[in-house]
Design a protein around this motif. Sequence first.
Motif, PDB file in Angstrom:
ATOM      1  N   VAL B 140     116.424   3.695  40.500  1.00  0.00           N
ATOM      2  CA  VAL B 140     116.005   2.881  39.346  1.00  0.00           C
ATOM      3  C   VAL B 140     117.199   2.607  38.430  1.00  0.00           C
ATOM      4  N   ALA B 141     117.534   1.331  38.292  1.00  0.00           N
ATOM      5  CA  ALA B 141     118.636   0.944  37.405  1.00  0.00           C
ATOM      6  C   ALA B 141     118.159   0.881  35.966  1.00  0.00           C
ATOM      7  N   ALA B 142     116.925   0.494  35.766  1.00  0.00           N
ATOM      8  CA  ALA B 142     116.335   0.455  34.418  1.00  0.00           C
ATOM      9  C   ALA B 142     114.821   0.517  34.590  1.00  0.00           C
ATOM     10  N   LEU B 143     114.196   1.185  33.627  1.00  0.00           N
ATOM     11  CA  LEU B 143     112.744   1.370  33.702  1.00  0.00           C
ATOM     12  C   LEU B 143     112.099   0.748  32.464  1.00  0.00           C
ATOM     13  N   HIS B 144     111.220  -0.214  32.710  1.00  0.00           N
ATOM     14  CA  HIS B 144     110.538  -0.922  31.621  1.00  0.00           C
ATOM     15  C   HIS B 144     109.050  -0.613  31.700  1.00  0.00           C
ATOM     16  N   LYS B 190     117.997   4.375  31.871  1.00  0.00           N
ATOM     17  CA  LYS B 190     117.752   3.376  30.820  1.00  0.00           C
ATOM     18  C   LYS B 190     116.247   3.129  30.776  1.00  0.00           C
ATOM     19  N   LEU B 191     115.646   3.469  29.647  1.00  0.00           N
ATOM     20  CA  LEU B 191     114.179   3.417  29.533  1.00  0.00           C
ATOM     21  C   LEU B 191     113.799   2.535  28.346  1.00  0.00           C
ATOM     22  N   ARG B 192     113.004   1.537  28.629  1.00  0.00           N
ATOM     23  CA  ARG B 192     112.523   0.644  27.571  1.00  0.00           C
ATOM     24  C   ARG B 192     110.995   0.699  27.574  1.00  0.00           C
ATOM     25  N   VAL B 193     110.437   1.054  26.436  1.00  0.00           N
ATOM     26  CA  VAL B 193     108.982   1.172  26.324  1.00  0.00           C
ATOM     27  C   VAL B 193     108.486   0.060  25.407  1.00  0.00           C
ATOM     28  N   THR B 241     121.920  12.588  27.240  1.00  0.00           N
ATOM     29  CA  THR B 241     121.868  11.511  26.259  1.00  0.00           C
ATOM     30  C   THR B 241     120.837  10.478  26.709  1.00  0.00           C
ATOM     31  N   ALA B 242     119.757  10.392  25.961  1.00  0.00           N
ATOM     32  CA  ALA B 242     118.696   9.449  26.346  1.00  0.00           C
ATOM     33  C   ALA B 242     119.120   8.019  26.003  1.00  0.00           C
ATOM     34  N   ASP B 243     118.764   7.093  26.881  1.00  0.00           N
ATOM     35  CA  ASP B 243     118.995   5.664  26.635  1.00  0.00           C
ATOM     36  C   ASP B 243     117.608   5.039  26.542  1.00  0.00           C
ATOM     37  N   LEU B 244     117.040   5.093  25.357  1.00  0.00           N
ATOM     38  CA  LEU B 244     115.607   4.853  25.208  1.00  0.00           C
ATOM     39  C   LEU B 244     115.337   4.005  23.976  1.00  0.00           C
ATOM     40  N   SER B 245     114.398   3.075  24.115  1.00  0.00           N
ATOM     41  CA  SER B 245     113.964   2.341  22.920  1.00  0.00           C
ATOM     42  C   SER B 245     112.484   2.012  23.044  1.00  0.00           C
ATOM     43  N   LEU B 246     111.853   1.851  21.911  1.00  0.00           N
ATOM     44  CA  LEU B 246     110.438   1.463  21.857  1.00  0.00           C
ATOM     45  C   LEU B 246     110.345   0.122  21.133  1.00  0.00           C
ATOM     46  N   CYS B 247     109.654  -0.811  21.758  1.00  0.00           N
ATOM     47  CA  CYS B 247     109.455  -2.128  21.145  1.00  0.00           C
ATOM     48  C   CYS B 247     107.957  -2.353  20.965  1.00  0.00           C
ATOM     49  N   GLU B 248     107.528  -2.512  19.714  1.00  0.00           N
ATOM     50  CA  GLU B 248     106.123  -2.794  19.424  1.00  0.00           C
ATOM     51  C   GLU B 248     105.988  -4.299  19.231  1.00  0.00           C
ATOM     52  N   LEU B 249     105.232  -4.930  20.096  1.00  0.00           N
ATOM     53  CA  LEU B 249     105.156  -6.390  20.124  1.00  0.00           C
ATOM     54  C   LEU B 249     104.168  -6.871  19.062  1.00  0.00           C
ATOM     55  N   PRO B 250     104.646  -7.604  18.061  1.00  0.00           N
ATOM     56  CA  PRO B 250     103.795  -7.981  16.923  1.00  0.00           C
ATOM     57  C   PRO B 250     102.582  -8.801  17.358  1.00  0.00           C
ATOM     58  N   GLY B 251     101.441  -8.448  16.831  1.00  0.00           N
ATOM     59  CA  GLY B 251     100.235  -9.233  17.036  1.00  0.00           C
ATOM     60  C   GLY B 251      99.584  -9.062  18.391  1.00  0.00           C
ATOM     61  N   CYS B 252     100.122  -8.210  19.249  1.00  0.00           N
ATOM     62  CA  CYS B 252      99.597  -8.105  20.619  1.00  0.00           C
ATOM     63  C   CYS B 252      98.588  -6.973  20.746  1.00  0.00           C
ATOM     64  N   VAL B 253      97.470  -7.278  21.414  1.00  0.00           N
ATOM     65  CA  VAL B 253      96.516  -6.246  21.812  1.00  0.00           C
ATOM     66  C   VAL B 253      96.829  -5.863  23.254  1.00  0.00           C
ATOM     67  N   HIS B 254      95.827  -5.306  23.970  1.00  0.00           N
ATOM     68  CA  HIS B 254      96.112  -4.894  25.350  1.00  0.00           C
ATOM     69  C   HIS B 254      95.879  -6.074  26.290  1.00  0.00           C
TER      70      HIS B 254
END
Lengths: 348, 271
Positions: B140-144, B190-193, B241-254
């Motif tokens: 895994v090069a990057a995990l989204h 590299k982890l992007r949530v 060293t974690a390479d991690l970020s959290l992105c909360e998408l405005p206005g989005c439900v599930h």
Amino acid sequence: MKNCNFKTAKWCFATRRIDQNLAGGLCHDFSQTKPGDLILGRVKSIGNHRRIQLPEGRPSTLYPGDLVVLPCGARYAPDQFEGFAEIDEQCSDMLAGGGCIGRMVQRNERIKPPTRIQPLGRITSKDGTVLNTRDFALAKPTTTSQIPVICVVGTSMNSGKTTATAALAHGLTKAGWQAAVLKGTGTGAFGDYNAYTDTGASYVADFTDAGMVTTYKEPLHRIVEGIDTLLSEAETRDCNIAVMELADGIFQQETAAILATPSARSRFSKYLFACSDAVAAAGGVAELERNGIRPIALTGMLSCSPMAVNEAQIATGVQVLTKGQLLDPAYANTLAARTLMGRSALAA
Amino acid sequence: MLDTAMDVMPVSRPMSVTRVSVWSGRRQLHAEIRVPKTCSPDMPPLVALHGISRDAAGVAGAFSEPCASKGQVLITPLFTRENWSHFQRIGGYRPDRALLALLALVQQMGLARTDKVEMFGYSGGAQLAHRFAMLYPQRVAALHLAAAGWYCLPDLTQPFPMGLGPSETNLKTNIPALAHNQLRHFLALKLRVYVGAEDHHRDEALRKEPCIDDVQGRHRLARARYYCKAVRAAADARGVTADLSLCELPGCVHSFSDCAAAGLTGLVCSD
């Protein structure tokens, strides 16, 4: 035999690196025979080996009168023969189906006497130089390889080493590794080589690629040099992990010497130990610990029995992995991870 | 057992599309592979996993344009309900092995190098994606991970499958032990949530057992936040060293389509 057509002879598997077109004559002086010299012989009588393994990977039935080409070599096979790399010009012994001719000194009582070969001469090139497997080996490495190596050892022949080696190689390949599958010691034969090739591994080789028809009675430095040659070649071919089987049991003299010599065993990152039952597991783990070796897992015939697995795990504290688990990319991948961690720790 | 079937569709679009299928044991996995006309050979392909609605076509449609622009091969597996009723779990089922077989086939067919891939998953797909990465981090090069319902935490105090502690039930394959062996490597990925900022409803699909609610939170937004904290803590504890970020998408439900419209696919492909 000046005009002998060497191509009519059945060349054995251990000669596979040698260009048959180079054969140009025969030397009839056997007193100077060295291990690896190619011997042209005629089958005198059929004994234990009824077939010869050919370079193309198939067996050929032998008949009295057949011409064969076998390198001179020793043999260590507790379930068959012990033999030395010596040629009796009256009649010698076929010591292994994949190739080697020599003098049998003892045999397993359940085994027939060897197939007998009348030596006709040592094969030379057109300029009279005796052809020897050593001269057709892969180039010796100029640098030390860094490839992580999982070494597979066991209690004896038929303890499950080759099955474990092949299964792990397949599991690693499924998990995405560029795996090399190598045999570091033993006697040239296509059985293991073919089993390795079938795994889909990126590179397969054995000690015959390092110029030895057998490693029995070879000096330790030459065997280690052969192991380095194979590992270096694997690295050259972009492999990123190697699984190397050492033949026979850990008491076999060359295998024991490798494991007991820190400078020799330093090539190996981790070990798998194949054995047949829980007592063998306990004894093997204790014996390996004398050399500071703790296997990452036990495997082999033992793993077929859940009760034996339980006993062995209690006795040794080492996990037992079945063939199915070694074939599973998730298990193979975790062995690779532990091997790489061991490597990093050594480097640090 | 591995068997394949292939059907190449006519090329009349920015990406040529190849349909393949692989067998893993008795279960078949289908997939489409989209190869851009101008492809960056060194760029890891993007494997985009659908959620429990199994809308692989929707996922493919949303990622086609950004992948084509980037020159990235797009792989969109389809875990059918008949074959993979619980495709997001690795245990009794082995969707990981099916994915490995698919990646091997894509490489064998010369469509892309797959020794490393970027992996995206939405909802149930995110669950499978992070579980796959825990077993095979080197692939895994990057995990989204987008809007996973819950997570397998890198936490040995939580029993599997909530964490990597011993399972309370007998496992055919000891997944937590296997993942534990890979943990350091996984934590360095590299982890992007991603999660909808309004994804705080307890809908029917959400698991609501106390063992998850009490630890990870009562909805996907809380659980995504908790997961990021848990990954960072596990990495810190191991000196990784974690390479991690959290992105909360405005206005989005599930909703994948809402998240995509809010820029999720662009974020994945631009990162």
